[in-house]
Design an enzyme around this catalytic site. Sequence first.
Site, PDB file in Angstrom:
ATOM      1  NE  ARG A  99      -2.311  -9.541  -2.114  1.00 54.01           N
ATOM      2  CZ  ARG A  99      -2.076  -8.226  -2.247  1.00 54.01           C
ATOM      3  NH1 ARG A  99      -2.505  -7.578  -3.316  1.00 54.01           N
ATOM      4  NH2 ARG A  99      -1.419  -7.568  -1.321  1.00 54.01           N
ATOM      5  CG  HIS A 126      -2.507  -6.718   3.923  1.00 48.27           C
ATOM      6  ND1 HIS A 126      -1.488  -7.622   3.642  1.00 48.27           N
ATOM      7  CD2 HIS A 126      -2.389  -5.751   2.974  1.00 48.27           C
ATOM      8  CE1 HIS A 126      -0.813  -7.203   2.585  1.00 48.27           C
ATOM      9  NE2 HIS A 126      -1.337  -6.066   2.165  1.00 48.27           N
ATOM     10  CD  GLN A 129       0.283  -2.040   3.981  1.00 45.16           C
ATOM     11  OE1 GLN A 129       0.371  -2.577   2.898  1.00 45.16           O
ATOM     12  NE2 GLN A 129       0.993  -0.965   4.298  1.00 45.16           N
ATOM     13  CG  ASP A 234      -7.605   0.092   2.316  1.00 47.23           C
ATOM     14  OD1 ASP A 234      -6.925   0.392   1.312  1.00 47.23           O
ATOM     15  OD2 ASP A 234      -8.015  -1.071   2.541  1.00 47.23           O
ATOM     16  CB  CYS A 276      -2.082  -0.230   2.683  1.00 43.50           C
ATOM     17  SG  CYS A 276      -3.718  -0.470   1.948  1.00 43.50           S
ATOM     18  NE  ARG A 304       3.805  -4.818   2.834  1.00 38.52           N
ATOM     19  CZ  ARG A 304       2.857  -5.342   2.046  1.00 38.52           C
ATOM     20  NH1 ARG A 304       1.930  -4.560   1.531  1.00 38.52           N
ATOM     21  NH2 ARG A 304       2.809  -6.642   1.808  1.00 38.52           N
TER      22      ARG A 304
END
Length: 318
Positions: A99, A126, A129, A234, A276, A304
Site C-alpha cells: 500500500r 485500488h 477493491q 467513497d 469500500c 475482500r
Amino acid sequence: MHFLDDRDLNRADQLDLLDTTWRLKHEGFDLGAPLAGKTVAMVMSKPSLRTRTSFTVATRRLGGEILEIGAHNTKLGKGEDMEEWAAVLTSMVDGIGARVHGHEDLEALAKFGSKPVVNLLSDKLHPLQSLCDAYTVFESAKKQGLANSGSAAEYFGTSRKWAYLGDGNNIIHSMMLVAASLGVIIHAACPEGRAPDPALVKAARDLHPAGADGVRVDHDANAAAADADMISTDTWVSMGQEGAMDRDAVRALFGPFQVDAARMALGKPGAVFMHCLPAVPGEEMTAEVLRGPQSIILEQAENRLWTVQTLLARKIFG
Ligand code: CP
Ligand code: NVA
C-alpha cells in the site's frame, strides 16, 4: 504475475475469479495450499483494516506466512534507493503486497524486485477493491435469485449499471476499469475540479464494449443514480490528502453529491448501496443509507477476504 492495475486481469480472468470465489465461499471449494513454505511481505505505507486483515488471513489460509513491514521502516520511495530495496526484499520473500502513496512505487517494486507484487492501494488505483465490488454485486444478485445470475458470465452478459457519486479518486478509477472490462455501464458524478483522471477515463472508454456511452463522467448525481443496479460512493478526503482542503470547503464542494434515501430511490428496484469503507456517515452518504436495508457494505468488506484468497491462489501464486 503482478497485480498492480485492474487491466492486469482480462475479462475471462475476472469471470473465472468471480465464479471461483462463489464456490470457495458458498460451496467449500478447496484452493489448496499454493503458499505452503512461502513468505509474503506486506508493506503498509498508510493505515488499513480491511486490506491488512484480508491479505494476512488469505495468505495464511493458503499455507503462507506474512511479514508485515510498516510505515516506520519501509523507506519506500525515500531513504534507501528502490533499486536495492526491492531487490533485497525479494531475495528473501516470495511476493510483496504494498500500500503506497505514488503508484510509481509499485511499478518500481515490480521492476527492481524479482517476485510478484500486489497493489494494496495506491493514489491511482485500488484493484483488489474493484474485484471485490464486482464479486459482491454478483453475489448479491445470486443470493436474491435474480434472473441471469447463475454464473458471472451470465450476470455480466446482461445490461447492468453502476453509479458512483463523489471524489474522482483511486476507487472510481479501478471501478471504471473493471466495469469497462465486464461491460457494465458506469456513471460517475463528481464535483467540478474533482473528476477522475482523464487518461483513465479514456482507457476505460477504450476498453468498454459500448465505448464512451459505457463510461459517463459528469456532475449530474441524480442522472448517475437513475436506474442503477448499484450506487456507491467513497470518502471525500482520501488518505494522504487530509489537510489539503478546509473541512467546510470539502462539505460545500461535495455536499451536493451525498447519497441519501431520495437518491437510492432513483436506482432500479432492488438496487444496492456499496462503499469500500472507511465511511463518514453524514458526509458522502447519510447514516440511514449506510446502515439501511439496501446497504451491503458488510458483505462487501468481508468479500475482500474471499476475493483476494481466490486471486492469490489462481493468478498470483497459482
Ligand atoms: N477498503 C479498504 O481498502 O479498507 P482499508 O483501508 O481498511 O484497507
Ligand atoms: N479513496 C480512499 C480509499 C480507502 C480504502 C483512500 O485512498 O484513502
